[in-house]
Write an enzyme that holds these catalytic residues in place. Structure first.
Site, PDB file in Angstrom:
ATOM      1  N   HIS A 269       0.841  -1.200   0.000  1.00 18.73           N
ATOM      2  CA  HIS A 269       0.000   0.000   0.000  1.00 18.73           C
ATOM      3  C   HIS A 269       0.879   1.255   0.000  1.00 18.73           C
ATOM      4  O   HIS A 269       0.747   2.131  -0.864  1.00 18.73           O
ATOM      5  CB  HIS A 269      -0.904  -0.024   1.233  1.00 18.73           C
ATOM      6  N   GLU A 270       1.799   1.317   0.965  1.00 17.75           N
ATOM      7  CA  GLU A 270       2.654   2.511   1.051  1.00 17.75           C
ATOM      8  C   GLU A 270       3.582   2.602  -0.159  1.00 17.75           C
ATOM      9  O   GLU A 270       3.931   3.705  -0.595  1.00 17.75           O
ATOM     10  CB  GLU A 270       3.447   2.510   2.363  1.00 17.75           C
ATOM     11  N   HIS A 273       1.794   4.474  -2.771  1.00 15.73           N
ATOM     12  CA  HIS A 273       1.915   5.925  -2.541  1.00 15.73           C
ATOM     13  C   HIS A 273       3.318   6.403  -2.945  1.00 15.73           C
ATOM     14  O   HIS A 273       3.478   7.449  -3.573  1.00 15.73           O
ATOM     15  CB  HIS A 273       1.714   6.246  -1.053  1.00 15.73           C
ATOM     16  N   GLU A 299      -4.699   7.649  -3.056  1.00 16.45           N
ATOM     17  CA  GLU A 299      -5.149   6.362  -2.536  1.00 16.45           C
ATOM     18  C   GLU A 299      -5.454   5.373  -3.664  1.00 16.45           C
ATOM     19  O   GLU A 299      -5.331   4.167  -3.479  1.00 16.45           O
ATOM     20  CB  GLU A 299      -6.376   6.583  -1.641  1.00 16.45           C
TER      21      GLU A 299
HETATM   22 ZN    ZN Z   1      -3.035   5.171   1.821  1.00 23.16          ZN
END
Ligand code: ZN
Length: 505
Positions: A269-270, A273, A299
């Site tokens: 997830h990170e 980003h 996101e």
């Molecule tokens: Zn996030």
């Protein structure tokens, strides 16, 4: 500061914008340090440092010279779409910043720095009363902030705050998308619950040494395309991605003895980003054309790598052998299918960041409704625990056992971030719609995941999304890329298409 004889109004505007951004970028590194490295004793002085930087940055972003330059550079750049977009976004930031008095900005920064620290202590001790006065303060500051920013006509206080994260987003519009989404998800969950088979959970029960997990998630992040010469991965209570600019991206993750999937999912997830941040054009650093569009679009990037990639069967064909090799004896005898199934367990739980793709959005809907109440004045800090618990029972059928697993689980409110949570669900919606288009435009892309080939997806994201910075707004970008406005259908198609077969339906 003096204007040189040769610089045009636009060049001068960019200089001033970049100077203000430098202060923000410096504060961002101090914020990262606060979450990852800073010793306990550093808190008080760090709060003063953060407050000072916030005040300085605010002064620079609201200098009256900017107002004059916005007018003259708009004329100068009327025939240049990219520069005009930059001016449009600088104007938006300027107007937003000039609505906030510097005392409020400084007070907000101080309260948020202390709030985060006290939240971490309260969560550790499972003691809501310890955090309550800080939350009260942050709610009050947010109400004042919303009133200063200005409630849009026909809107509500929450809208003014949400607009700073997701330009144009309003509570009424969010509620309009969320309600049908909630109904569709509820029927999907009931269907899965009655399905003839249940995915294997063995992967999530495996005990794996934390050093092995860390080496594993680093290997995955590197293969996805994260450039460790322009970024770092460290640990924090609540994983996040920050840093100062595209060549210095700081992301964090966390580890437990079991639930390797939590560490992997958080890291992917990170990394999503981080890949977005690293893909922003350095030539525009410190100006809107070098920044991410909105939190919802940010996101969409993190969710895509976490879910559409990391929870796909193709990903596990590549990752299975690596997991078996790196994660020790409990994982060594798991098949690719068991790993894939373990990554896709659907089960209502208390913790948002551990939630599966199907129930995740219900966690967001609860926070959204609570925030709306906090801003309208219907709810006060003291009401949050009981309301939180009531809604978890009603939306997810769960009895919340304690505050640490309840209303103290997220860092956001302790930072003063209200209006932020719904960007997660918008991100899921944008993500599914973008991914559907990427699959159509890049034949063989998903099949390539089986060989650890992620560059075709990253290249597509770079050229369709990352390279533009804030040139297009979120809604316009969605229309340009997918040819359609945002809709919940791609997300529902994706979830149903994957989860039904996993449950034998
Ligand atoms: Zn996030």
């Amino acid at each position: 500061m003096t204007t040189t004889a040769t610089s045009s109004p636009y060049q001068r505007l960019i200089e001033l914008t970049q100077e203000g951004s430098l202060i923000g970028a410096t504060g961002s590194i101090l914020g990262w340090d606060h979450e990852t490295m800073m010793p306990e004793g550093g808190l008080e002085y760090r709060s003063r440092q953060m407050a000072q930087l916030a005040r300085l940055g605010h002064e620079m972003r609201t200098a009256s010279e900017i107002s004059d330059l916005l007018e003259s550079s708009a004329e100068e750049c009327a025939d240049d779409p990219a520069r005009s977009a930059n001016i449009r976004e600088i104007r938006r930031d300027y107007e937003q910043a000039t609505r906030l008095p510097s005392e409020l900005v400084e007070e907000f920064a101080r309260a948020s720095s202390i709030g985060q620290h006290e939240w971490a202590a309260a969560r550790k001790a499972d003691d809501f009363e310890h955090f309550r006065p800080h939350l009260e303060k942050l709610i009050e500051l947010n109400r004042r902030k919303a009133d200063c920013l200005g409630v849009p006509e026909g809107g509500e206080r929450w809208d003014a705050l949400a607009d700073t994260y997701e330009p144009g987003m309003r509570a009424a519009d969010v509620a309009e998308v969320f309600t049908p989404l909630r109904d569709s998800l509820a029927s999907l969950m009931a269907e899965l619950n009655d399905g003839p088979s249940t995915p294997s959970n063995r992967f999530n029960e495996a005990v794996v040494p934390i050093e092995s997990q860390e080496a594993f998630v680093r290997e995955v992040a590197r293969t996805l395309g994260f450039d460790f010469s322009r970024g770092r991965l460290d640990r924090s209570v609540h994983p996040f991605c920050g840093g100062s600019h595209c060549n210095d991206v700081r992301m964090t993750t966390r580890f437990q003895d079991t639930e390797v999937n939590d560490a992997l999912g958080s890291t992917m997830h990170e990394t999503g980003h981080g890949l977005y941040e690293q893909g922003l054009p350095f030539e525009h650093v410190g100006t809107p054309l070098g920044e991410a569009i909105s939190l919802g679009i940010h996101e969409s990037q993190s969710r895509m790598w976490e879910n559409q990639v990391g929870r796909s069967r193709e990903f596990w064909t590549w990752c299975g052998p690596i997991a078996r090799k790196m994660l020790g004896k409990d994982v060594a005898d798991l098949s690719d299918d068991e790993l894939y199934q373990g990554a896709n367990i659907v089960r209502p739980g208390f913790i948002r960041v551990e939630a599966d793709e199907a129930t995740y959005n219900l966690h967001i809907m609860i926070r959204f409704e609570l925030e709306r109440g906090m801003m309208s004045g219907d709810l006060e800090a003291r009401d949050i625990p009981s309301e939180w618990n009531r809604m978890y029972k009603s939306y997810l059928g769960l009895d919340v056992p304690n505050h640490a697993n309840g209303c103290l689980q997220d860092v956001h409110w302790s930072m003063g971030a209200i209006g932020y949570f719904p960007t997660y669900t918008l991100g899921n919606l944008y993500c599914a719609q973008f991914f559907e288009t990427a699959c159509e435009q890049v034949p063989g892309m998903v099949a390539g995941f089986e060989k650890g080939e992620f560059a075709p997806l990253l290249d597509w994201l770079r050229s369709n999304i990352h390279c533009h910075g804030r040139r297009y707004g979120a809604a316009e970008l969605c229309q340009r890329i997918t040819g359609k406005p945002l809709s919940a259908q791609p997300l529902l198609n994706y979830l149903e298409g994957k989860l039904r077969p996993l449950h034998g339906i």
